[in-house]
Design a protein around this motif. Structure first.
Motif, short mmCIF file in Angstrom:
data_model
loop_
_atom_site.label_atom_id
_atom_site.label_comp_id
_atom_site.label_asym_id
_atom_site.label_seq_id
_atom_site.Cartn_x
_atom_site.Cartn_y
_atom_site.Cartn_z
N SER A 107 -31.85 27.07 -28.58
CA SER A 107 -30.69 27.68 -27.92
C SER A 107 -29.45 27.61 -28.82
O SER A 107 -28.65 28.54 -28.85
N GLU A 108 -29.29 26.53 -29.58
CA GLU A 108 -28.15 26.44 -30.50
C GLU A 108 -28.27 27.47 -31.62
O GLU A 108 -27.28 28.06 -32.04
N LEU A 109 -29.49 27.69 -32.11
CA LEU A 109 -29.70 28.70 -33.15
C LEU A 109 -29.36 30.09 -32.62
O LEU A 109 -28.73 30.89 -33.31
N LEU A 110 -29.78 30.38 -31.38
CA LEU A 110 -29.48 31.67 -30.78
C LEU A 110 -27.98 31.87 -30.57
O LEU A 110 -27.45 32.94 -30.81
N LEU A 111 -27.31 30.83 -30.11
CA LEU A 111 -25.85 30.91 -29.92
C LEU A 111 -25.13 31.14 -31.24
O LEU A 111 -24.20 31.94 -31.31
N ALA A 112 -25.56 30.43 -32.27
CA ALA A 112 -24.93 30.61 -33.58
C ALA A 112 -25.14 32.03 -34.08
O ALA A 112 -24.23 32.61 -34.68
N GLU A 113 -26.31 32.60 -33.83
CA GLU A 113 -26.57 33.96 -34.24
C GLU A 113 -25.64 34.94 -33.51
O GLU A 113 -25.12 35.87 -34.10
N GLN A 114 -25.44 34.72 -32.21
CA GLN A 114 -24.57 35.60 -31.43
C GLN A 114 -23.13 35.51 -31.91
O GLN A 114 -22.42 36.49 -31.97
N GLU A 115 -22.66 34.30 -32.23
CA GLU A 115 -21.30 34.12 -32.69
C GLU A 115 -21.07 34.79 -34.04
O GLU A 115 -20.00 35.28 -34.32
N ALA A 116 -22.11 34.81 -34.88
CA ALA A 116 -22.00 35.42 -36.20
C ALA A 116 -21.97 36.94 -36.12
O ALA A 116 -21.46 37.59 -37.01
#
Length: 117
Positions: A107-116
């Motif tokens: 979930s943290e990887l997915l959130l980081a991808e969305q923020e980028a």
């Protein structure tokens, strides 16, 4: 001592999977788990001219295919194809061992991808 072989069992969804369902599977899968996330000819199934799918279904399938590729790039799954007939393939994700050094959750990887983005 004789060691038998363990057959590979692939889970096949009874309906098309969503990107979110695929992510949920990746998060809870143990190494060696196999998921058939699509059956057909993916590149043609997402192309409007050749696909018999609705616009919404094609868009979801495109997101699913992209997410599967992303999961492979992150080292979370291996992606394989199995020919099941003429112009027909089973697209399978095989769970890999989770990186021991990774303290980051899916979930943290997915959130980081969305923020980028």
């Amino acid at each position: 001592m004789f060691m038998g072989t363990t057959p590979f069992i692939t889970v096949r969804a009874s309906r098309p999977l969503s990107e979110i369902e695929f992510c949920a599977w990746v998060a809870q899968a143990v190494p060696g788990d196999r998921l058939e996330y699509h059956r057909g000819f993916l590149v043609l199934d997402i192309f409007p001219v050749f696909s018999g799918l609705s616009d919404a279904a094609r868009a979801e399938l495109s997101r699913l295919g992209s997410r599967a590729f992303w999961a492979a790039e992150q080292g979370l799954v291996h992606l394989v194809q199995e020919r099941v007939g003429p112009d027909q393939f089973a697209y399978i994700a095989v769970a890999r061992p989770k990186p021991k050094a990774a303290a980051v959750s899916l979930s943290e990887l997915l959130l980081a991808e969305q923020e980028a983005a």
